[in-house]
Design an enzyme around this catalytic site. Sequence first.
Site, PDB file in Angstrom:
ATOM      1  N   GLN A 230       0.756  -1.074   0.102  1.00  0.00           N
ATOM      2  CA  GLN A 230       0.015   0.111  -0.059  1.00  0.00           C
ATOM      3  C   GLN A 230       0.784   1.318  -0.036  1.00  0.00           C
ATOM      4  OE1 GLN A 230      -3.775  -0.580   2.988  1.00  0.00           O
ATOM      5  NE2 GLN A 230      -1.935  -1.880   3.703  1.00  0.00           N
ATOM      6  N   ASN A 231       2.243   1.135   0.189  1.00  0.00           N
ATOM      7  CA  ASN A 231       3.153   1.921   0.351  1.00  0.00           C
ATOM      8  C   ASN A 231       3.535   2.773  -1.023  1.00  0.00           C
ATOM      9  OD1 ASN A 231       2.957   1.409   3.048  1.00  0.00           O
ATOM     10  ND2 ASN A 231       4.934   0.442   3.143  1.00  0.00           N
TER      11      ASN A 231
ATOM     12  N   HIS B 217      -1.122   1.378  -4.451  1.00  0.00           N
ATOM     13  CA  HIS B 217      -1.743   3.208  -4.229  1.00  0.00           C
ATOM     14  C   HIS B 217      -0.479   3.636  -5.181  1.00  0.00           C
ATOM     15  CE1 HIS B 217      -3.688   2.076  -0.254  1.00  0.00           C
ATOM     16  NE2 HIS B 217      -4.636   1.943  -1.248  1.00  0.00           N
TER      17      HIS B 217
ATOM     18  N   CYS C 235      -2.249  16.183 -20.373  1.00  0.00           N
ATOM     19  CA  CYS C 235      -1.653  15.310 -21.542  1.00  0.00           C
ATOM     20  C   CYS C 235      -1.002  14.014 -21.081  1.00  0.00           C
ATOM     21  CB  CYS C 235      -0.587  16.159 -22.202  1.00  0.00           C
ATOM     22  SG  CYS C 235       0.878  16.583 -21.232  1.00  0.00           S
TER      23      CYS C 235
ATOM     24  N   ASN D 129       3.453  -6.955  13.500  1.00  0.00           N
ATOM     25  CA  ASN D 129       2.910  -5.765  13.676  1.00  0.00           C
ATOM     26  C   ASN D 129       3.179  -5.397  15.217  1.00  0.00           C
ATOM     27  OD1 ASN D 129       1.149  -3.398  14.155  1.00  0.00           O
ATOM     28  ND2 ASN D 129      -0.080  -3.894  12.231  1.00  0.00           N
TER      29      ASN D 129
ATOM     30  N   GLU E  40       1.427  -3.601  17.081  1.00  0.00           N
ATOM     31  CA  GLU E  40      -0.333  -3.641  17.603  1.00  0.00           C
ATOM     32  C   GLU E  40      -1.050  -4.447  17.033  1.00  0.00           C
ATOM     33  OE1 GLU E  40       1.097   0.362  19.665  1.00  0.00           O
ATOM     34  OE2 GLU E  40      -0.917  -1.089  19.737  1.00  0.00           O
TER      35      GLU E  40
ATOM     36  N   ALA F  16       8.990  -4.149  12.835  1.00  0.00           N
ATOM     37  CA  ALA F  16       9.275  -5.098  11.438  1.00  0.00           C
ATOM     38  C   ALA F  16      10.750  -5.317  11.348  1.00  0.00           C
ATOM     39  CB  ALA F  16       8.384  -4.125  10.275  1.00  0.00           C
TER      40      ALA F  16
ATOM     41  N   ASP G 288       6.206   4.849  -1.223  1.00  0.00           N
ATOM     42  CA  ASP G 288       7.911   5.274  -0.758  1.00  0.00           C
ATOM     43  C   ASP G 288       8.897   4.702  -1.683  1.00  0.00           C
ATOM     44  OD1 ASP G 288       7.286   3.747   2.503  1.00  0.00           O
ATOM     45  OD2 ASP G 288       8.335   2.786   0.449  1.00  0.00           O
TER      46      ASP G 288
HETATM   47  N1  APR Z   1       6.871  -2.291  12.822  1.00  0.00           N
HETATM   48  C1  APR Z   1       5.515  -3.147  12.455  1.00  0.00           C
HETATM   49  N2  APR Z   1       4.334  -2.249  12.477  1.00  0.00           N
HETATM   50  C2  APR Z   1       4.302  -1.048  12.878  1.00  0.00           C
HETATM   51  C3  APR Z   1       5.437  -0.335  13.093  1.00  0.00           C
HETATM   52  C4  APR Z   1       6.891  -0.980  13.104  1.00  0.00           C
HETATM   53  N3  APR Z   1       7.781  -0.432  13.655  1.00  0.00           N
HETATM   54  N4  APR Z   1       5.164   0.843  13.368  1.00  0.00           N
HETATM   55  C5  APR Z   1       3.814   1.029  13.157  1.00  0.00           C
HETATM   56  N5  APR Z   1       3.254  -0.185  12.849  1.00  0.00           N
HETATM   57  C6  APR Z   1       2.036  -0.443  12.451  1.00  0.00           C
HETATM   58  C7  APR Z   1       0.546   0.196  13.445  1.00  0.00           C
HETATM   59  O1  APR Z   1       0.553  -0.735  14.288  1.00  0.00           O
HETATM   60  C8  APR Z   1      -0.324   0.114  12.304  1.00  0.00           C
HETATM   61  O2  APR Z   1      -0.975  -1.129  12.512  1.00  0.00           O
HETATM   62  O3  APR Z   1       1.613  -0.047  11.219  1.00  0.00           O
HETATM   63  C9  APR Z   1       0.228   0.134  10.763  1.00  0.00           C
HETATM   64  C10 APR Z   1       0.038   1.481  10.314  1.00  0.00           C
HETATM   65  O4  APR Z   1      -1.143   1.734   9.923  1.00  0.00           O
HETATM   66  P1  APR Z   1      -1.552   2.838   8.938  1.00  0.00           P
HETATM   67  O5  APR Z   1      -0.879   4.012   9.064  1.00  0.00           O
HETATM   68  O6  APR Z   1      -2.994   2.836   8.798  1.00  0.00           O
HETATM   69  O7  APR Z   1      -0.937   2.201   7.439  1.00  0.00           O
HETATM   70  P2  APR Z   1      -1.670   1.559   6.465  1.00  0.00           P
HETATM   71  O8  APR Z   1      -2.441   0.176   7.041  1.00  0.00           O
HETATM   72  O9  APR Z   1      -0.668   1.094   5.555  1.00  0.00           O
HETATM   73  O10 APR Z   1      -2.717   2.404   5.869  1.00  0.00           O
HETATM   74  C11 APR Z   1      -3.344   2.149   4.610  1.00  0.00           C
HETATM   75  O11 APR Z   1      -4.394   4.214   4.492  1.00  0.00           O
HETATM   76  O12 APR Z   1      -4.286   6.572   4.197  1.00  0.00           O
HETATM   77  C12 APR Z   1      -4.139   5.424   3.396  1.00  0.00           C
HETATM   78  O13 APR Z   1      -3.192   5.255   1.424  1.00  0.00           O
HETATM   79  C13 APR Z   1      -2.706   5.043   2.730  1.00  0.00           C
HETATM   80  O14 APR Z   1      -1.702   3.447   2.181  1.00  0.00           O
HETATM   81  C14 APR Z   1      -2.168   3.877   3.175  1.00  0.00           C
HETATM   82  C15 APR Z   1      -3.658   3.416   3.939  1.00  0.00           C
END
Ligand code: APR
Length: 250
Positions: free
Chosen positions: A102-103, A120, A131, A214, A216, A233, A105
């Site tokens: 979904q990233n 995304h 264009c 994760n 959380e 991670a 970057d």
């Molecule tokens: N290691 C592992 N997991 C982590 C870490 C880490 N160091 N830090 C944070 N997290 C987890 C959080 O617990 C959370 O579950 O990463 C997740 C981040 O959640 P979001 O910010 O909602 O990311 P994501 O699920 O990718 O969002 C989906 O939302 O706004 C849109 O387009 C955007 O692609 C994005 C989509």
Amino acid sequence: MDETKLLKAARVLKNSEFSMAFTGAGISVESGVPPFRGEGGIWSKYDPRTLELNYFYANPLESWEVIRELFYNFFGDAQANDAHKALAQFEEAGLLHCIVTQNIDNLHQQAGSSKVYEFHGNSQKLKCVQCKNYYSPDDIDFESLPPHCECGGLIKPDFIFFGESIPMAAYQKSVQAAAQAEVVILIGSTGEVMPAAQIPYMAKQNGATIIEVNTETSNFTKSITDIYLNGKAGAVMRELYKAVTGEALN
Ligand code: APR
């Protein structure tokens, strides 16, 4: 780290004929890229409206000022971390077929992964809305916003805004992978955003084992996760790589 869960995850990965990864913002947090939700989340500081397609067309300067700060000034020099590298080295070892991310970057590609399906889009590509001419960030003068194409059209980053459809090729390849996957390594996603979050559910319905990494619990943890590896991670993927290959991540 729960050793038994780690060894179980390593075993299913080693025995799998077709494994895939599904990644969210959490895999890039240790690279200095803030998540969207949770502690220090982007949406707690910026109004998500600025990344809605209609809002962007109506208020290009306001949206572009947020886009520049979030995706070009700040993230521009983020480096791939051990979690990205572990997935790239799993692919190289024939232990991972592809990544659905979904990233935007570009850090999976920077780590060396080649089969990356970007649900995304990618912030390293920009496109004229008129264009359809493509640009790279180096072509853009971020001091004179909003940027315009030679044709006069507005230039937009080629990542998906809210209200924009998912790139068809990435969607189709991701659904195909979910249909074949025996194992999904699910890293750093809340599972809040559809249709992206459908992919792990599709894989589960097709009989895949879900390994979740994760810090959380997420929407996935209580519903489809089979092996939950709680931790950051980078550290978890270093341990998993070692448990699978017997070697340290280089
Ligand atoms: N290691 C592992 N997991 C982590 C870490 C880490 N160091 N830090 C944070 N997290 C987890 C959080 O617990 C959370 O579950 O990463 C997740 C981040 O959640 P979001 O910010 O909602 O990311 P994501 O699920 O990718 O969002 C989906 O939302 O706004 C849109 O387009 C955007 O692609 C994005 C989509």
